[in-house]
Design an enzyme around this catalytic site. Structure first.
Site, PDB file in Angstrom:
ATOM      1  N   ASP A   1       9.796   8.331  -1.638  1.00 34.66           N
ATOM      2  CA  ASP A   1       9.200   9.586  -2.079  1.00 34.66           C
ATOM      3  C   ASP A   1       8.817   9.410  -3.547  1.00 34.66           C
ATOM      4  OD1 ASP A   1       8.502  12.077  -2.907  1.00 34.66           O
ATOM      5  OD2 ASP A   1      10.261  13.104  -2.087  1.00 34.66           O
TER       6      ASP A   1
ATOM      7  N   ILE B   1       0.854  -1.200   0.000  1.00 26.78           N
ATOM      8  CA  ILE B   1       0.000   0.000   0.000  1.00 26.78           C
ATOM      9  C   ILE B   1       0.883   1.240   0.000  1.00 26.78           C
ATOM     10  CG2 ILE B   1      -1.820   1.255   1.252  1.00 26.78           C
ATOM     11  CD1 ILE B   1      -1.932  -1.807   2.626  1.00 26.78           C
TER      12      ILE B   1
ATOM     13  N   TYR C   1      -4.370  18.434 -10.404  1.00 27.91           N
ATOM     14  CA  TYR C   1      -4.914  17.328  -9.614  1.00 27.91           C
ATOM     15  C   TYR C   1      -6.032  16.632 -10.391  1.00 27.91           C
ATOM     16  CZ  TYR C   1      -7.116  14.640  -5.945  1.00 27.91           C
ATOM     17  OH  TYR C   1      -7.654  13.598  -5.219  1.00 27.91           O
TER      18      TYR C   1
ATOM     19  N   LYS D   1      -6.071  12.750 -11.884  1.00 28.25           N
ATOM     20  CA  LYS D   1      -7.044  11.709 -11.515  1.00 28.25           C
ATOM     21  C   LYS D   1      -7.820  11.215 -12.739  1.00 28.25           C
ATOM     22  CE  LYS D   1      -5.890  11.384  -7.242  1.00 28.25           C
ATOM     23  NZ  LYS D   1      -5.277  10.154  -6.703  1.00 28.25           N
TER      24      LYS D   1
ATOM     25  N   ASN E   1      -2.258   4.334  -3.674  1.00 29.46           N
ATOM     26  CA  ASN E   1      -3.075   5.330  -2.980  1.00 29.46           C
ATOM     27  C   ASN E   1      -2.375   6.677  -2.813  1.00 29.46           C
ATOM     28  OD1 ASN E   1      -5.082   6.275  -0.735  1.00 29.46           O
ATOM     29  ND2 ASN E   1      -3.061   6.245   0.247  1.00 29.46           N
TER      30      ASN E   1
ATOM     31  N   VAL F   1     -13.295  13.295   1.509  1.00 26.48           N
ATOM     32  CA  VAL F   1     -13.100  12.328   2.596  1.00 26.48           C
ATOM     33  C   VAL F   1     -12.304  13.061   3.684  1.00 26.48           C
ATOM     34  CG1 VAL F   1     -12.203  10.046   3.222  1.00 26.48           C
ATOM     35  CG2 VAL F   1     -12.917  10.476   0.858  1.00 26.48           C
TER      36      VAL F   1
HETATM   37  N1  LIG Z   1      -9.431  13.106   0.982  1.00 27.88           N
HETATM   38  C1  LIG Z   1     -10.164  13.300  -0.098  1.00 27.88           C
HETATM   39  O1  LIG Z   1     -11.109  14.080  -0.100  1.00 27.88           O
HETATM   40  C2  LIG Z   1      -9.875  12.503  -1.337  1.00 27.88           C
HETATM   41  C3  LIG Z   1     -10.887  12.439  -2.320  1.00 27.88           C
HETATM   42  C4  LIG Z   1     -10.631  11.726  -3.476  1.00 27.88           C
HETATM   43  C5  LIG Z   1      -9.432  11.077  -3.653  1.00 27.88           C
HETATM   44  N2  LIG Z   1      -8.473  11.147  -2.696  1.00 27.88           N
HETATM   45  C6  LIG Z   1      -7.198  10.472  -2.926  1.00 27.88           C
HETATM   46  O2  LIG Z   1      -6.951   9.576  -1.860  1.00 27.88           O
HETATM   47  C7  LIG Z   1      -5.557   9.308  -1.798  1.00 27.88           C
HETATM   48  C8  LIG Z   1      -5.123   9.367  -0.353  1.00 27.88           C
HETATM   49  O3  LIG Z   1      -5.293  10.679   0.126  1.00 27.88           O
HETATM   50  P1  LIG Z   1      -5.896  10.995   1.565  1.00 27.88           P
HETATM   51  O4  LIG Z   1      -7.174  11.688   1.367  1.00 27.88           O
HETATM   52  O5  LIG Z   1      -5.864   9.798   2.418  1.00 27.88           O
HETATM   53  O6  LIG Z   1      -4.881  12.131   2.040  1.00 27.88           O
HETATM   54  P2  LIG Z   1      -3.681  12.103   3.097  1.00 27.88           P
HETATM   55  O7  LIG Z   1      -4.222  11.810   4.447  1.00 27.88           O
HETATM   56  O8  LIG Z   1      -2.977  13.381   2.871  1.00 27.88           O
HETATM   57  O9  LIG Z   1      -2.765  10.876   2.648  1.00 27.88           O
HETATM   58  C9  LIG Z   1      -1.934  10.959   1.522  1.00 27.88           C
HETATM   59  C10 LIG Z   1      -0.937   9.825   1.558  1.00 27.88           C
HETATM   60  O10 LIG Z   1      -0.119   9.901   0.396  1.00 27.88           O
HETATM   61  C11 LIG Z   1       1.238   9.871   0.794  1.00 27.88           C
HETATM   62  N3  LIG Z   1       2.079  10.647  -0.105  1.00 27.88           N
HETATM   63  C12 LIG Z   1       1.896  11.918  -0.526  1.00 27.88           C
HETATM   64  N4  LIG Z   1       2.925  12.313  -1.287  1.00 27.88           N
HETATM   65  C13 LIG Z   1       3.784  11.256  -1.338  1.00 27.88           C
HETATM   66  C14 LIG Z   1       5.033  11.038  -1.960  1.00 27.88           C
HETATM   67  N5  LIG Z   1       5.652  12.015  -2.665  1.00 27.88           N
HETATM   68  N6  LIG Z   1       5.630   9.844  -1.817  1.00 27.88           N
HETATM   69  C15 LIG Z   1       5.034   8.868  -1.100  1.00 27.88           C
HETATM   70  N7  LIG Z   1       3.850   8.991  -0.485  1.00 27.88           N
HETATM   71  C16 LIG Z   1       3.233  10.186  -0.598  1.00 27.88           C
HETATM   72  C17 LIG Z   1       1.255  10.486   2.192  1.00 27.88           C
HETATM   73  O11 LIG Z   1       2.370  10.003   2.927  1.00 27.88           O
HETATM   74  P3  LIG Z   1       3.650  10.857   3.348  1.00 27.88           P
HETATM   75  O12 LIG Z   1       3.218  12.277   3.527  1.00 27.88           O
HETATM   76  O13 LIG Z   1       4.087  10.172   4.598  1.00 27.88           O
HETATM   77  O14 LIG Z   1       4.603  10.656   2.226  1.00 27.88           O
HETATM   78  C18 LIG Z   1      -0.037   9.925   2.767  1.00 27.88           C
HETATM   79  O15 LIG Z   1       0.179   8.647   3.310  1.00 27.88           O
HETATM   80  C19 LIG Z   1      -4.887  10.338  -2.712  1.00 27.88           C
HETATM   81  O16 LIG Z   1      -4.510   9.710  -3.927  1.00 27.88           O
HETATM   82  C20 LIG Z   1      -5.974  11.369  -2.937  1.00 27.88           C
HETATM   83  O17 LIG Z   1      -5.810  12.027  -4.162  1.00 27.88           O
HETATM   84  C21 LIG Z   1      -8.668  11.850  -1.536  1.00 27.88           C
END
Ligand SMILES: NC(=O)c1ccc[n+]([C@@H]2O[C@H](COP(=O)([O-])OP(=O)(O)OC[C@H]3O[C@@H](n4cnc5c(N)ncnc54)[C@H](OP(=O)(O)O)[C@@H]3O)[C@@H](O)[C@H]2O)c1
Length: 253
Positions: free
Chosen positions: A55, A5, A145, A149, A80, A180
């Site tokens: 990263d 993951i 963004y 997507k 993810n 979310v």
């Molecule tokens: N929250 C929403 O409303 C929403 C809606 C639709 C889709 N999504 C999608 O859901 C997914 C997860 O996002 P989330 O909402 O759970 O947000 P989040 O809490 O900010 O989690 C994002 C995750 O991605 C990792 N990440 C970010 N940049 C990275 C990098 N350069 N290298 C490795 N890991 C990286 C972060 O880990 P580190 O910072 O530790 O690297 C973190 O674990 C994303 O793809 C987002 O686009 C979110």
């Protein structure tokens, strides 16, 4: 059974990791925040959890991640990791956008390709890509963004259809949530205009639907309805609505 993951240090990815651990998967969790991944490893005592710090905004890290795991049989891949960047296209720094494109697009593409080839040889395995409702339209003031997507949604749909035609046992799905409650909005420097769904609910819904072979997974009635009604308006009008939704978010908080 083993699952990889990306972005498991927080939000949806962390909840997917917890749910897959409940189902007995040993985990490989990857992100930049090693401390948060270690905390997750310490919490999930019923399975083995390997932490890999990467990263994914650096293209080579996606290849390295696969290379680290050549001796492991990955049964379940969750792409993810991702983030958003708020602002007019002319104003968002190019470097931020290139990091976004590498994380949200290139890493997803590279890992999907490399692990899918292995899964197809075994005729088993599952890939869950995390897209978004943003993957169904253009996103003025959130342009890169939304575009990223769209790539994830269309790529996954195409692969899903190829696998279906081949009668393959390999499953591939794309999760497309609306808002979310996670750290996402802080990273993107926005406030959601609508109340977000619970990340735990979204994660469980996504994993359950993926197991049933669903191609596009949209959690929550409101977003399902929004997707349904979007079919009745033109692209131009949809882009206007999208601008309206984004403009309710305050980029400066
Ligand atoms: N929250 C929403 O409303 C929403 C809606 C639709 C889709 N999504 C999608 O859901 C997914 C997860 O996002 P989330 O909402 O759970 O947000 P989040 O809490 O900010 O989690 C994002 C995750 O991605 C990792 N990440 C970010 N940049 C990275 C990098 N350069 N290298 C490795 N890991 C990286 C972060 O880990 P580190 O910072 O530790 O690297 C973190 O674990 C994303 O793809 C987002 O686009 C979110």
């Amino acid at each position: 059974m083993k699952a990889l993951i990306t972005g498991a240090s927080s939000g949806i990815g962390k909840e997917i990791a917890r749910y897959l651990a409940e189902q007995g998967y040993d985990l490989i969790v990857a992100a930049r925040s090693t401390d948060k991944l270690n905390e997750l490893r310490d919490e999930l005592t019923n399975v083995s959890v390997r932490v890999i710090t990467i990263d994914l905004s650096r293209e080579q890290d996606a290849y390295d991640l696969y290379e680290h795991l050549t001796d492991e049989k990955i049964d379940y891949l969750v792409n993810n990791a991702g983030f958003g960047a708020y602002g007019k296209f002319s104003e968002v720094p190019l470097e931020t956008e290139m990091n976004l494109i590498h994380t949200n697009i290139c890493a997803v593409h590279i890992l999907t390709k490399l692990f899918l080839v292995d899964m197809k040889k075994r005729n088993s395995g599952t890939i869950l890509n995390v897209g978004s409702m943003a993957g169904f339209c253009a996103g003025p003031t959130f342009s890169s963004y939304y575009a990223s997507k769209n790539y994830v949604v269309r790529l996954t749909e195409a692969i899903h259809e190829e696998l279906r035609r081949e009668k393959s046992n390999v499953k591939v799905s794309v999760l497309c949530p609306g808002p979310v409650d996670t750290n996402f909005n802080n990273t993107a420097n926005v406030r959601f205009s609508a109340k977000g769904l619970d990340a735990r609910y979204v994660a469980r819904y996504a994993v359950d639907k993926t197991a049933r072979g669903k191609m596009v997974i949209i959690p929550g009635f409101a977003m399902k309805a929004a997707k349904f009604f979007s079919h009745f308006v033109g692209e131009r009008f949809l882009t206007g609505i999208s601008y309206g939704v984004q403009s309710q978010k305050n980029g400066d908080k």
